[in-house]
Design a protein around this motif. Structure first.
Motif, PDB file in Angstrom:
ATOM      1  N   ARG A 183      69.727  -5.053  47.121  1.00 37.97           N
ATOM      2  CA  ARG A 183      69.481  -4.632  45.746  1.00 37.97           C
ATOM      3  C   ARG A 183      69.346  -3.119  45.646  1.00 37.97           C
ATOM      4  NH1 ARG A 183      64.261  -6.589  42.363  1.00 37.97           N
ATOM      5  NH2 ARG A 183      63.269  -5.310  43.967  1.00 37.97           N
ATOM      6  N   TRP A 186      72.726  -1.534  45.651  1.00 36.95           N
ATOM      7  CA  TRP A 186      73.373  -1.670  44.355  1.00 36.95           C
ATOM      8  C   TRP A 186      72.856  -0.635  43.369  1.00 36.95           C
ATOM      9  CZ3 TRP A 186      77.555  -3.258  42.351  1.00 36.95           C
ATOM     10  CH2 TRP A 186      78.267  -4.332  42.905  1.00 36.95           C
ATOM     11  N   TYR A 187      71.542  -0.390  43.418  1.00 34.02           N
ATOM     12  CA  TYR A 187      70.982   0.586  42.487  1.00 34.02           C
ATOM     13  C   TYR A 187      71.424   1.999  42.835  1.00 34.02           C
ATOM     14  CZ  TYR A 187      68.068  -2.535  39.755  1.00 34.02           C
ATOM     15  OH  TYR A 187      67.631  -3.499  38.877  1.00 34.02           O
ATOM     16  N   PRO A 205      64.733  -0.308  40.627  1.00 32.93           N
ATOM     17  CA  PRO A 205      64.628  -1.725  40.245  1.00 32.93           C
ATOM     18  C   PRO A 205      63.442  -1.938  39.324  1.00 32.93           C
ATOM     19  CG  PRO A 205      64.926  -1.486  42.623  1.00 32.93           C
ATOM     20  CD  PRO A 205      64.661  -0.111  42.073  1.00 32.93           C
TER      21      PRO A 205
END
Length: 212
Positions: A183, A186-187, A205
């Motif tokens: 994650r 992805w950020y 996030p």
């Protein structure tokens, strides 16, 4: 006629910068429409007429309609450039699946192009030929894999700059990718692609709510 209430007519005028003014004696059709040309000052002024029931001031109304036009441009691109329409089957489930697939590809491609040119939105009709029509060759030597891309596009130098920018970013990300979660990676990618809107801020996030 046909209106249930009165509405305002708002006339907008703006000067067009960097427009090539066509001489009156030129042959063929003029390139400008809805434009007033001041031949003495060599200036061009664009006019727009808005019909609205909003009571806000003129500049706010103009911005509302510009934002609306930007939204409609995205749907126009989805329909005409990506085929998000024209489904002929009566099976609703299949239509939904195809619509979601097209929308997903549309999102992926826009993120990819934003990685290449984060300051501008590039429509598929021009960005796909620029970045997809190329010949790729993979070679292996001394345990290292190299992919060589040869573009035949007329603007291949621009394509080279775009692809080099993407490759440089992922090479930098690869140095710390193992220490990041999926994650977080992805950020990092989204922060780089949407840097125009984030203005250099790192996209974090969302915080999870604590159990009561």
């Amino acid at each position: 006629m046909g209106w249930s209430r009165q509405r305002r007519l708002v006339l907008l005028r703006r000067r067009l910068a960097g427009v090539m003014i066509t001489p009156p004696q030129a042959e063929g059709q003029l390139a400008l429409g809805f434009v007033e040309i001041d031949e003495e000052r060599q200036e061009a002024w664009e006019y727009g007429v808005l019909v609205t029931s909003l009571e806000t001031e003129v500049l706010t109304i103009a911005q509302f309609y510009r934002d609306r036009g930007d939204c409609e441009n995205s749907f126009d691109e989805l329909k005409n450039h990506w085929g998000w329409g024209g489904f002929t089957t009566h099976d609703l489930a299949r239509c939904r699946i195809m619509a979601r697939i097209v929308a997903l590809i549309f999102d992926w491609w826009n993120l990819f192009v934003r990685l290449a040119e984060p300051d501008h939105h590039r429509e598929a009709i021009t960005s796909r030929p620029l970045l997809l029509q190329a010949i790729g060759r993979q070679t292996n030597h001394a345990g290292r894999t190299t992919v060589t891309i040869t573009s035949t596009h007329g603007k291949r130098r621009r394509a080279r700059r775009a692809l080099t920018r993407i490759a440089t970013f992922f090479a930098t990300l690869r140095e710390t990718a193992e220490q990041l979660t999926e994650r977080d990676r992805w950020y990092r990618i989204l922060s780089y692609a949407l840097v125009k809107y984030l203005k250099g801020r790192q996209l974090d996030p969302p915080r999870r709510l604590q159990a009561a």
